[in-house]
Motif scaffolding. Sequence first.
Motif, PDB file in Angstrom:
ATOM      1  N   LEU A   1       0.824  -1.206   0.000  1.00 45.74           N
ATOM      2  CA  LEU A   1       0.000   0.000   0.000  1.00 45.74           C
ATOM      3  C   LEU A   1       0.859   1.259   0.000  1.00 45.74           C
ATOM      4  CD1 LEU A   1      -2.737  -1.004   2.622  1.00 45.74           C
ATOM      5  CD2 LEU A   1      -3.138  -0.550   0.197  1.00 45.74           C
TER       6      LEU A   1
ATOM      7  N   HIS B   1       2.701   1.731  -3.329  1.00 47.33           N
ATOM      8  CA  HIS B   1       1.780   2.088  -4.405  1.00 47.33           C
ATOM      9  C   HIS B   1       1.331   3.538  -4.250  1.00 47.33           C
ATOM     10  CE1 HIS B   1      -2.071   1.102  -6.885  1.00 47.33           C
ATOM     11  NE2 HIS B   1      -1.103   1.524  -7.653  1.00 47.33           N
ATOM     12  N   THR B   2       1.040   3.960  -3.024  1.00 47.41           N
ATOM     13  CA  THR B   2       0.677   5.351  -2.781  1.00 47.41           C
ATOM     14  C   THR B   2       1.792   6.286  -3.233  1.00 47.41           C
ATOM     15  OG1 THR B   2      -0.832   4.892  -0.945  1.00 47.41           O
ATOM     16  CG2 THR B   2       0.225   7.040  -0.953  1.00 47.41           C
TER      17      THR B   2
ATOM     18  N   ARG C   1      -0.403   6.783  -7.891  1.00 45.61           N
ATOM     19  CA  ARG C   1      -1.531   6.117  -8.556  1.00 45.61           C
ATOM     20  C   ARG C   1      -2.332   5.234  -7.608  1.00 45.61           C
ATOM     21  NH1 ARG C   1       2.746   5.981 -12.100  1.00 45.61           N
ATOM     22  NH2 ARG C   1       3.357   3.891 -11.456  1.00 45.61           N
ATOM     23  N   GLY C   2      -1.903   5.168  -6.357  1.00 46.86           N
ATOM     24  CA  GLY C   2      -2.626   4.368  -5.375  1.00 46.86           C
ATOM     25  C   GLY C   2      -3.517   5.239  -4.501  1.00 46.86           C
TER      26      GLY C   2
ATOM     27  N   ALA D   1      -6.352   4.620   2.508  1.00 49.73           N
ATOM     28  CA  ALA D   1      -5.843   3.284   2.796  1.00 49.73           C
ATOM     29  C   ALA D   1      -6.051   2.929   4.261  1.00 49.73           C
ATOM     30  CB  ALA D   1      -4.364   3.194   2.432  1.00 49.73           C
TER      31      ALA D   1
ATOM     32  N   ARG E   1       8.867  -0.703  -8.432  1.00 52.76           N
ATOM     33  CA  ARG E   1       7.423  -0.725  -8.664  1.00 52.76           C
ATOM     34  C   ARG E   1       7.118  -0.993 -10.138  1.00 52.76           C
ATOM     35  NH1 ARG E   1       3.460  -1.510  -4.902  1.00 52.76           N
ATOM     36  NH2 ARG E   1       2.388  -1.568  -6.904  1.00 52.76           N
TER      37      ARG E   1
ATOM     38  N   ILE F   1      -7.412   9.022  -4.788  1.00 55.48           N
ATOM     39  CA  ILE F   1      -6.151   8.622  -5.385  1.00 55.48           C
ATOM     40  C   ILE F   1      -5.138   9.743  -5.285  1.00 55.48           C
ATOM     41  CG2 ILE F   1      -5.046   7.824  -7.511  1.00 55.48           C
ATOM     42  CD1 ILE F   1      -7.015   5.849  -6.306  1.00 55.48           C
TER      43      ILE F   1
END
Length: 288
Positions: free
Chosen positions: A184, A187-188, A192-193, A199, A237, A285
Amino acid sequence: MTTPLPERAGRRCHNVLNSIAATLYFSPDLGRELGSVGIEDSDGAYFATRAAAMGAVGPGTVTATFYNFSHDLVAKHVPAVWQTASPQTVLAARERAIDATLRRLLGDEAVASKELAEAAELGLRAAEACTRSARPLYAAHADLPVPEEPHLALYHAATLLREHRGDGHLAALLEAELGPVEALVSHTATGRGMTPKWALGTRGWSRTDWEAAVLRLRERGLLDAEGELTEAGEAFRKEIEARTDRLDRAPYEHLGAAGVERLTELAKKPLLTAFAAGAFPEGMIGKA
């Protein structure tokens, strides 16, 4: 001879279909339909809706297949949710919610259009090449009947392709040795997370859990002192997504370059309409 797919064509197609599938989880129609069968808590509704295809599974199965949710949060709702409504009852409520959501967001004319029916046909054709082995969420949904109405069939195809890629993505995360919170956080950091607020508010982790994951990623050289991805972190990533692409290439290769391009084009219109209709919350996002 089949024309090779352009780079990331499958990922781009998936991203559009995945967003269409995700509209359900933010829909007031889902809350209404699940509430009508006794499931009123939003977390319980999410776990039940997505897990119902697997049957009355326990919290361990849900935690394993959903990956980035806290097991404590899952166990708060599963298996208790099945005492309120059986998986079969949940699946029926989910289909009613999908129908209501798409009709509300897109309008009856779009739902009945030839273009949407063509998108459903292409999506189902792509899903013919999905494989069940080591893909529990996909395999469970693949055992469900294909709805007759095109808009429901499109949603079914989008879900099959979403879960097929998702199951493969978990394999990539495991290989990369990224735990649920690290996945998490990293990705954040790509932008784009989900934001940390979203979250933490939906996945059941604490701020302490988050900061500990940040520290571990810094120790691996993947995050800098400001919480941004380092050069190594960005490459890391990107490689995870590339691995996921490789594990998910079969359905899009089966559909072919022209079919993937057409499906992406056809699915973009209803997705943009859904966005304009407020299908997704603002501020979900990003990095903030």
